[in-house]
Design a protein around this motif. Structure first.
Motif, mmCIF file in Angstrom:
data_model
loop_
_atom_site.group_PDB
_atom_site.id
_atom_site.type_symbol
_atom_site.label_atom_id
_atom_site.label_comp_id
_atom_site.label_asym_id
_atom_site.label_seq_id
_atom_site.Cartn_x
_atom_site.Cartn_y
_atom_site.Cartn_z
ATOM 1 N N LEU A 1 0.958 4.121 -2.811
ATOM 2 C CA LEU A 1 0.689 5.529 -2.499
ATOM 3 C C LEU A 1 1.817 6.422 -2.995
ATOM 4 C CD1 LEU A 1 -0.852 5.256 1.083
ATOM 5 C CD2 LEU A 1 -2.017 5.855 -1.030
ATOM 6 N N TYR B 1 1.959 10.311 -3.071
ATOM 7 C CA TYR B 1 1.908 10.559 -1.623
ATOM 8 C C TYR B 1 3.216 10.111 -0.976
ATOM 9 C CZ TYR B 1 -3.044 11.288 -2.444
ATOM 10 O OH TYR B 1 -4.243 11.758 -2.915
ATOM 11 N N ASN C 1 4.433 11.530 1.558
ATOM 12 C CA ASN C 1 4.391 11.921 2.967
ATOM 13 C C ASN C 1 3.777 10.840 3.865
ATOM 14 O OD1 ASN C 1 1.938 12.277 1.689
ATOM 15 N ND2 ASN C 1 1.344 14.042 2.912
ATOM 16 N N VAL C 2 3.584 9.652 3.304
ATOM 17 C CA VAL C 2 2.973 8.563 4.080
ATOM 18 C C VAL C 2 4.016 7.489 4.377
ATOM 19 C CG1 VAL C 2 1.223 6.752 4.081
ATOM 20 C CG2 VAL C 2 0.690 8.978 3.111
ATOM 21 N N GLU C 3 4.067 7.053 5.631
ATOM 22 C CA GLU C 3 5.035 6.032 6.032
ATOM 23 C C GLU C 3 4.400 5.050 7.001
ATOM 24 O OE1 GLU C 3 8.045 8.759 7.495
ATOM 25 O OE2 GLU C 3 9.498 7.860 6.111
ATOM 26 N N ASP D 1 -5.543 14.839 2.305
ATOM 27 C CA ASP D 1 -4.768 13.740 1.723
ATOM 28 C C ASP D 1 -5.369 12.400 2.120
ATOM 29 O OD1 ASP D 1 -3.013 15.379 0.437
ATOM 30 O OD2 ASP D 1 -1.298 14.995 1.739
ATOM 31 N N VAL E 1 0.840 -1.204 0.000
ATOM 32 C CA VAL E 1 0.000 0.000 0.000
ATOM 33 C C VAL E 1 0.873 1.251 0.000
ATOM 34 C CG1 VAL E 1 -1.549 1.389 1.442
ATOM 35 C CG2 VAL E 1 -2.068 -1.008 1.023
ATOM 36 N N ARG F 1 -8.515 11.471 0.269
ATOM 37 C CA ARG F 1 -8.223 11.016 -1.092
ATOM 38 C C ARG F 1 -7.625 9.608 -1.080
ATOM 39 N NH1 ARG F 1 -5.106 15.436 -2.322
ATOM 40 N NH2 ARG F 1 -6.534 17.201 -2.283
ATOM 41 N N ILE F 2 -6.705 9.380 -0.137
ATOM 42 C CA ILE F 2 -6.068 8.059 -0.023
ATOM 43 C C ILE F 2 -7.108 6.971 0.269
ATOM 44 C CG2 ILE F 2 -4.600 6.710 1.542
ATOM 45 C CD1 ILE F 2 -2.736 9.198 1.662
ATOM 46 N N MET G 1 1.455 7.116 -6.463
ATOM 47 C CA MET G 1 0.373 8.075 -6.694
ATOM 48 C C MET G 1 0.777 9.485 -6.245
ATOM 49 S SD MET G 1 -2.661 5.582 -5.363
ATOM 50 C CE MET G 1 -3.926 6.834 -5.131
ATOM 51 N N GLN H 1 -9.302 6.460 -2.924
ATOM 52 C CA GLN H 1 -8.623 5.908 -4.100
ATOM 53 C C GLN H 1 -7.958 4.567 -3.841
ATOM 54 O OE1 GLN H 1 -5.888 8.916 -5.400
ATOM 55 N NE2 GLN H 1 -7.485 10.437 -5.749
ATOM 56 N N MET H 2 -7.595 4.286 -2.589
ATOM 57 C CA MET H 2 -6.739 3.126 -2.353
ATOM 58 C C MET H 2 -7.250 2.198 -1.250
ATOM 59 S SD MET H 2 -3.715 1.654 -3.017
ATOM 60 C CE MET H 2 -2.023 2.215 -3.032
ATOM 61 N N LEU H 3 -7.637 2.754 -0.129
ATOM 62 C CA LEU H 3 -7.890 1.895 1.034
ATOM 63 C C LEU H 3 -9.314 1.366 1.097
ATOM 64 C CD1 LEU H 3 -5.902 3.916 3.719
ATOM 65 C CD2 LEU H 3 -5.131 1.970 2.370
ATOM 66 N N ILE I 1 1.572 10.182 8.608
ATOM 67 C CA ILE I 1 1.507 11.125 7.497
ATOM 68 C C ILE I 1 2.112 12.443 7.950
ATOM 69 C CG2 ILE I 1 -0.886 11.764 8.089
ATOM 70 C CD1 ILE I 1 -1.341 12.074 4.998
#
Lengths: 92, 92
Positions: free
Chosen positions: A29, A34, A36-38, B61, A25, B64-65, A32, B68-70, B50
């Protein structure tokens, strides 16, 4: 007297266990945009209602249910919140 | 200034959508003797960190995440909690 509870159960991988789905995931991301996501970790969220004479008994049942059915204690942790929703008087 | 947040995301099936996995768990629990459990619904619990300049931006964000994804917005709902964990001063 019966008490009815909503249980919100969170099953998460132990921190030491790799989470390939979470890594996938995060990588998706990033593609896409993103960046800034970890530290994405994916677990289960289970909601159910449980009827019991008292909260202590409901908690005991839930711990057994999590250990035996909902979580794999070797690789997963769990925790739950219990919310009382209604009380029914009458014969059990 | 960067702010770092832990997001706790809950993805659940919409109430109108059947949950065969939940039904299977409930049936298994009944066979194990837990007749006091009902309405089992199984969802996802995702935790991530994040980084963002402000909370409003982090929430945008995340929405949107999730869309679109989760989560699959056709059959699933989501909600999330955001917890600020640390603030870093410096160049973004």
């Amino acid at each position: 007297m019966k008490r009815k509870y909503i249980a919100k159960i969170f099953v998460t991988l132990r921190p030491s266990v790799l989470d390939p789905a979470g890594v996938a995931v995060q990588s998706g991301l990033q593609q896409m945009g993103y960046n800034n996501v970890e530290q994405v970790r994916i677990g289960k969220y289970i909601q159910l209602t449980i009827t019991s004479t008292e909260e202590t008994k409901a908690r005991q049942d839930l711990e057994r249910i999590c250990d035996q059915m909902l979580a794999n204690p070797v690789i997963e942790n769990y925790r739950f919140d219990l919310i009382e929703v209604e009380t029914q008087t009458g014969v059990m």
